[in-house]
Write an enzyme that holds these catalytic residues in place. Structure first.
Site, PDB file in Angstrom:
ATOM      1  N   GLY A  45      50.581  21.714  51.235  1.00 45.02           N
ATOM      2  CA  GLY A  45      49.250  22.299  51.082  1.00 45.02           C
ATOM      3  C   GLY A  45      48.347  21.844  52.212  1.00 45.02           C
ATOM      4  O   GLY A  45      48.804  21.487  53.303  1.00 45.02           O
ATOM      5  N   SER A  46      47.058  21.738  51.881  1.00 45.87           N
ATOM      6  CA  SER A  46      46.033  21.590  52.929  1.00 45.87           C
ATOM      7  C   SER A  46      46.140  20.316  53.747  1.00 45.87           C
ATOM      8  O   SER A  46      45.650  20.263  54.863  1.00 45.87           O
ATOM      9  CB  SER A  46      44.654  21.672  52.296  1.00 45.87           C
ATOM     10  N   THR A  47      46.737  19.254  53.192  1.00 44.32           N
ATOM     11  CA  THR A  47      46.830  18.033  53.997  1.00 44.32           C
ATOM     12  C   THR A  47      47.622  18.305  55.268  1.00 44.32           C
ATOM     13  O   THR A  47      47.452  17.631  56.277  1.00 44.32           O
ATOM     14  CB  THR A  47      47.500  16.885  53.213  1.00 44.32           C
ATOM     15  N   LYS A 103      47.205  20.756  57.132  1.00 44.60           N
ATOM     16  CA  LYS A 103      46.339  21.379  58.135  1.00 44.60           C
ATOM     17  C   LYS A 103      45.988  20.407  59.255  1.00 44.60           C
ATOM     18  O   LYS A 103      45.663  20.812  60.371  1.00 44.60           O
ATOM     19  CB  LYS A 103      45.056  21.897  57.474  1.00 44.60           C
TER      20      LYS A 103
END
Lengths: 362, 638
Positions: free
Chosen positions: B294-296, B298
């Site tokens: 997920g976003s980590t 990014k």
């Protein structure tokens, strides 16, 4: 005949070797004796008693009239024959270690086969001395004495006591060899013996296994190879200087009855190669002195007697050592002056006594 | 002399026999020489093995300690019963007494006591005996009955760090974790009481050799037990609060790769590992678990774009309408309606998915994947523990625009927590990718003196220091202004990134089933501490990483400040306030002011005075700290 002193070198070395033997019997047997009789000195006391009797017997034998012995040779042999027959009869002879070869007298025992060896040598010496001229003729000279030897051989084999029978046969063959019988006869005898051995192996192939197990005792480490392996485990770790007196490990119930046939293993273990050289040196010296006496004797009977007795001791010693170090299969021969056994020590000392007797009258 | 004519023949034969005899005697002597000299070694060792008996003395297993020497795994001494059947006289009496004392079956004991073996270990009933039972057996005084000291592994902290430490079996052999990975180091060399026995198995008094055992090596971990206890505590709280399927926290020193703390839920007790399923024991989540980050993730995309300078954080803008069309597929932003026009920094702060799709597009498949490779994804990190997973990336040859887009914001790929912590550490430490490790030093067991210290191992440099400082800045502003607000700590510079990953089962996303994560670090200008928190499917809470995991990470970082003595910073970003938040302001300096002046200057705070002068000589907290309005300020007058 001139009166001379007896050979003191021989006398003293026999006393020394016997004392060494008694000390080694103590070392070898104390653990076993303690376990069996709760008396570590059980064996050494008995052997010590026989040693004292032996010295007296030896001195006595060195003084008796050899002429008397020569005259009574037939009688002596006859008595030996009767005893050898008697011992085979159950109830009269007792069985020890698988052979019916003992007369039990109290706690002690007497082996007639030991005396028979002596009787046969005296008889053969007389026979050879008397028939010296005929010894070139095999039928006339050799066959009769071989017949007598054969009878005794068979009697002892019936006990059965293969070791004593072998010692006796080899000693008598050496004696007859010395008489000058043709070499070709002994060659034929050797061939015959070989054929006999091959025939025995073909007849019963298990004997081959015996020979194989002698060549490689580890093929049957708990059966036929057991004693020789235990013997090698004693001799090997002894090294050059040994584990030290009383420090044998193999006598701690590894080597069975270490005070008897395999006492040389314990000597090798405790005193190493040095001890082996000393023991062999003693036997060499004793044999050498005895042959010297035989060579110097002017009387044919005495010469044969001294040579026969010398051969008896040496052959028995050599057979025992060869077994213990694994050169020949186990035969059950004791080591003179060392192995525990009253009659064996007595006979050895009487033999020396008789040779000393010869040394007096050169 | 008639007879003399025969003498020469006889003498010749006698001499011949004498020579033969001498040869035989020499042959015997040579054979003995061979046996005692050439076969000496072989026969001696064979004989030795015949004579010798050995009572083994187990070596102590090496201890495991934390980075400050606190003992995490040690040994306690127990006593074991051993019998030597050959030395036992009255087997029945011995068996009866022993079975009485141990409260076991007589027949079983009789079997042990009469077994035809040189040494019999009474297993298992005679293992790990209590002292008073051992005393009773000793008092019997039987020959052939021995009590051997044995050591048993003991983990004083129980369930704490159990996945890392692992456990040992009945014979002290390492079966998992550090115990397994470093089993050779920990094992040591057993000693023995050696003695010679006679042919009947009795001990010969003259010979007894004691060979001392050599203890195993002490392992000093990089773990800090206080920090470990803090994360264990946080996990326990998270479990009771959210009842998640699984949860884990992993903390590392970003400058070295030293693992400072790691823990999983569910967990087990190394002392009683038999009570747990193998799944629980084997799943050391920080290295075993693989899932969509997920976003980590990014952070990785961002750092690649900054390094390649395909975006300008401050000047480039992106307008988020709530979704983006990629090659015919529509990808939605998590915020319905979108974030509108944002700078790239705001894209990061808002964790805007379409924005990251755009950033990914500026990089292209090849470049993005080369950074993902360089950061170590798709490979094991090489941490010194068993059971590490590799994760799964898209096959670069089959990656189209959609795969590129989802990879950019951390979907469609699977990674492990340790891979993420390692990669993010590199992104914020100046670009250096380190191999994580957990054993920091080998120590000599008796003296604790250093045998070998493990040095950090840098694998490669992924990005430049300049890029790294931009990443730190962006992530600090995520915490100060963006989705990571809940991790903000006053007076400290905290960077971080939230992550909310929908779980995949059998190729399709599970509805309402998320792994909520937060990657945090501090101080943001020179990170000393990275922590990653992941909670799998928490119940009864908004399914958003910033809500669940960020506060947990914040608590862990608060503990780290205390435990690792991290200095506060005064030059950090001020937090952007929402109506929910208290207002913080920088504490002005009032030292040297009069009491009246100070009171006026600090009008937004409560003031407590001490001392009885008129001039402020000391203030607490110090000037320059962010302090919530209405908090109490201590002033000392003199």
């Amino acid at each position: 005949m001139k009166k001379k002193h007896m050979d003191y070198f021989l006398f003293i070395s026999v006393i020394l070797i016997s004392i060494f033997g008694i000390i080694m019997i103590y070392s070898a047997s104390s653990i076993w004796a303690e376990f069996k009789y709760q008396d570590a000195f059980k064996y050494v006391k008995q052997q010590g008693l026989f040693f004292i009797i032996g010295i007296l017997a030896m001195l006595f034998a060195s003084k008796i009239d050899l002429e008397f012995l020569r005259k009574k040779a037939n009688l002596i042999l006859g008595i030996c024959f009767i005893l050898l027959v008697l011992v085979l009869i159950p109830g009269i002879g007792t069985v020890r270690n698988g052979s019916r070869s003992w007369f039990g007298i109290g706690g002690l025992g007497v082996q007639p086969s030991e005396f028979a060896k002596l009787g046969l040598i005296i008889f053969a010496s007389k026979y050879l001395a008397r028939n010296q001229k005929d010894m070139g003729d095999i039928k006339k000279g050799a066959l009769p004495i071989f017949l007598v030897i054969g009878i005794f051989f068979v009697l002892i084999m019936l006990e059965p006591d293969f070791g004593t029978a072998m010692v006796m046969a080899l000693t008598l063959i050496a004696l007859i060899f010395a008489s000058g019988l043709k070499i070709s006869f002994f060659a034929k005898l050797g061939v015959l013996g070989l054929v006999g051995i091959v025939a025995l192996i073909i007849a019963a192939p298990y004997r081959m296994a015996r020979i194989v197990s002698f060549l490689n005792p580890w093929s049957d480490p708990l059966g036929s190879g057991y004693q020789i392996i235990q013997s090698l485990y004693a001799i090997g770790p002894g090294g050059l200087l040994g584990q030290g007196f009383l420090n044998s490990r193999q006598k701690h119930f590894y080597l069975p009855e270490p005070q008897t046939d395999f006492i040389f293993s314990i000597i090798s273990e405790e005193f190493g190669f040095l001890g082996v050289l000393i023991v062999c040196g003693f036997f060499f010296f004793i044999f050498y002195r005895m042959l010297r006496i035989a060579l110097r004797s002017n009387d044919l009977f005495s010469k044969y007697l001294a040579f026969g007795l010398a051969s008896l001791l040496f052959i028995q010693a050599a057979l025992n050592l060869a077994v213990v170090v694994g050169l020949i299969p186990v035969t059950g021969v004791t080591l003179p002056f060392f192995s525990y056994g009253g009659s064996s020590l007595l006979i050895s000392m009487i033999s020396v006594g008789l040779v000393l007797n010869v040394s007096r009258r050169t | 002399m008639v007879k003399n004519m025969f003498f020469s023949t006889i003498h010749e034969r006698i001499r011949f026999i004498f020579i033969v005899s001498v040869i035989i005697l020499i042959a015997i002597i040579i054979k003995v020489f061979y046996i005692q000299v050439f076969a000496y070694d072989k026969l001696s060792s064979l004989a030795e093995s015949l004579w010798s008996r050995e009572l083994p003395i187990k070596a102590d297993r090496g201890e495991i300690v934390d980075r400050n020497g606190e003992v995490l795994a040690t040994n306690i001494t127990t006593v074991s019963l051993v019998v030597v059947p050959g030395q036992i006289d009255d087997a029945e009496a011995v068996a009866r007494d022993l079975s009485d004392i141990l409260g076991t079956d007589y027949q079983d004991m009789l079997k042990h006591v009469t077994k035809s073996t040189s040494i019999e270990r009474v297993h298992p009933e005679g293992r790990g005996l209590d002292y008073d039972i051992a005393e009773k057996i000793d008092a019997l005084g039987y020959d052939g009955v021995y009590l051997l000291k044995e050591s048993k592994r003991y983990y004083p902290y129980g369930t704490v760090l159990s996945h890392v430490l692992g456990y040992v079996g009945i014979d002290n052999q390492g079966l998992s974790g550090i115990e397994l990975y470093y089993d050779e180091y920990l094992t040591g060399a057993d000693g023995a009481i050696k003695y010679f026995s006679d042919g009947k198995g009795n001990k010969l008094e003259l010979t007894e050799v004691y060979e001392a055992p050599t203890s195993g090596i002490t392992l000093e971990l990089t773990i800090d037990i206080d920090l470990q206890l803090a994360i264990e505590n946080e996990l326990d709280n998270a479990v009771s609060k959210y009842n998640p399927e699984q949860a884990m926290i992993l903390a590392m020193d970003p400058d070295t790769g030293e693992i400072l703390a790691m823990a999983s839920r569910p967990t087990f007790d190394s002392n009683n590992y038999q009570d747990y399923t193998t799944e629980i024991i084997n799943r050391n989540l920080p290295i075993w678990m693989t899932y969509e980050p997920g976003s980590t993730f990014k952070i990785i995309t961002l750092s690649a774009a900054l390094e390649e300078q395909t975006i300008n954080l401050f000047e480039d803008t992106f307008t988020d309408t709530g979704s983006i069309n990629v090659d015919g597929s529509t990808i939605h932003c998590w915020k319905v309606g979108g974030h509108g026009t944002q700078t790239m920094l705001e894209v990061v702060e808002n964790s805007c998915n379409p924005g990251f799709v755009k950033i990914g597009q500026t990089l292209g498949v090849e470049t993005l994947m080369s950074y993902i490779d360089a950061y170590g994804f798709g490979d094991k990190t090489g941490i010194d523990l068993n059971g590490e997973s590799t994760g799964i990336l898209f096959d670069i040859d089959k990656m189209g625009p959609v795969e590129l887009a989802t990879t950019s914001f951390g979907q469609g790929i699977s990674v492990t927590p340790i891979q993420q912590v390692r990669a993010v550490s590199a992104a914020i430490n100046g670009g250096k990718l380190y191999t994580p490790y957990i054993v920091g030093a080998f120590l000599e067991s008796e003296t604790d003196s250093l045998i070998e210290k493990i040095e950090p191992e840098m694998t490669r440099e992924v990005i430049s220091e300049e890029t790294s400082s931009l990443v730190r800045y962006a992530l600090e502003s995520v915490v100060a202004n963006g989705s990571g607000k809940n991790a903000y700590i006053e007076n400290y510079r905290v960077g971080g990134k939230t992550g909310t990953a929908q779980k995949v089962e059998n190729g399709s996303y599970l509805d309402g089933n998320y792994i909520l994560s937060f990657m945090g670090f501090l101080p943001a200008d020179d990170p000393e501490f990275v922590v990653y928190v992941a909670i799998d499917n928490p119940k009864g809470v908004t399914q958003y990483g910033g809500v669940v995991s960020a506060p947990i990470a914040r608590n862990v970082m608060l503990s780290a400040i205390d435990i690792l003595d991290i200095e506060p910073r005064s030059d950090g970003m001020a937090k952007e306030y929402t109506w929910l938040d208290k207002k913080y302001s920088i504490l002005p300096n009032v030292v040297g002011m009069s009491r009246e002046e100070a009171t006026k200057t600090l009008k937004n705070f409560k003031i407590e005075y001490s001392g009885d002068g008129d001039t402020v000589i000391y203030m607490s907290p110090n000037a320059g700290y962010y302090v919530a309005e209405g908090e109490t300020i201590m002033l000392m007058l003199g």
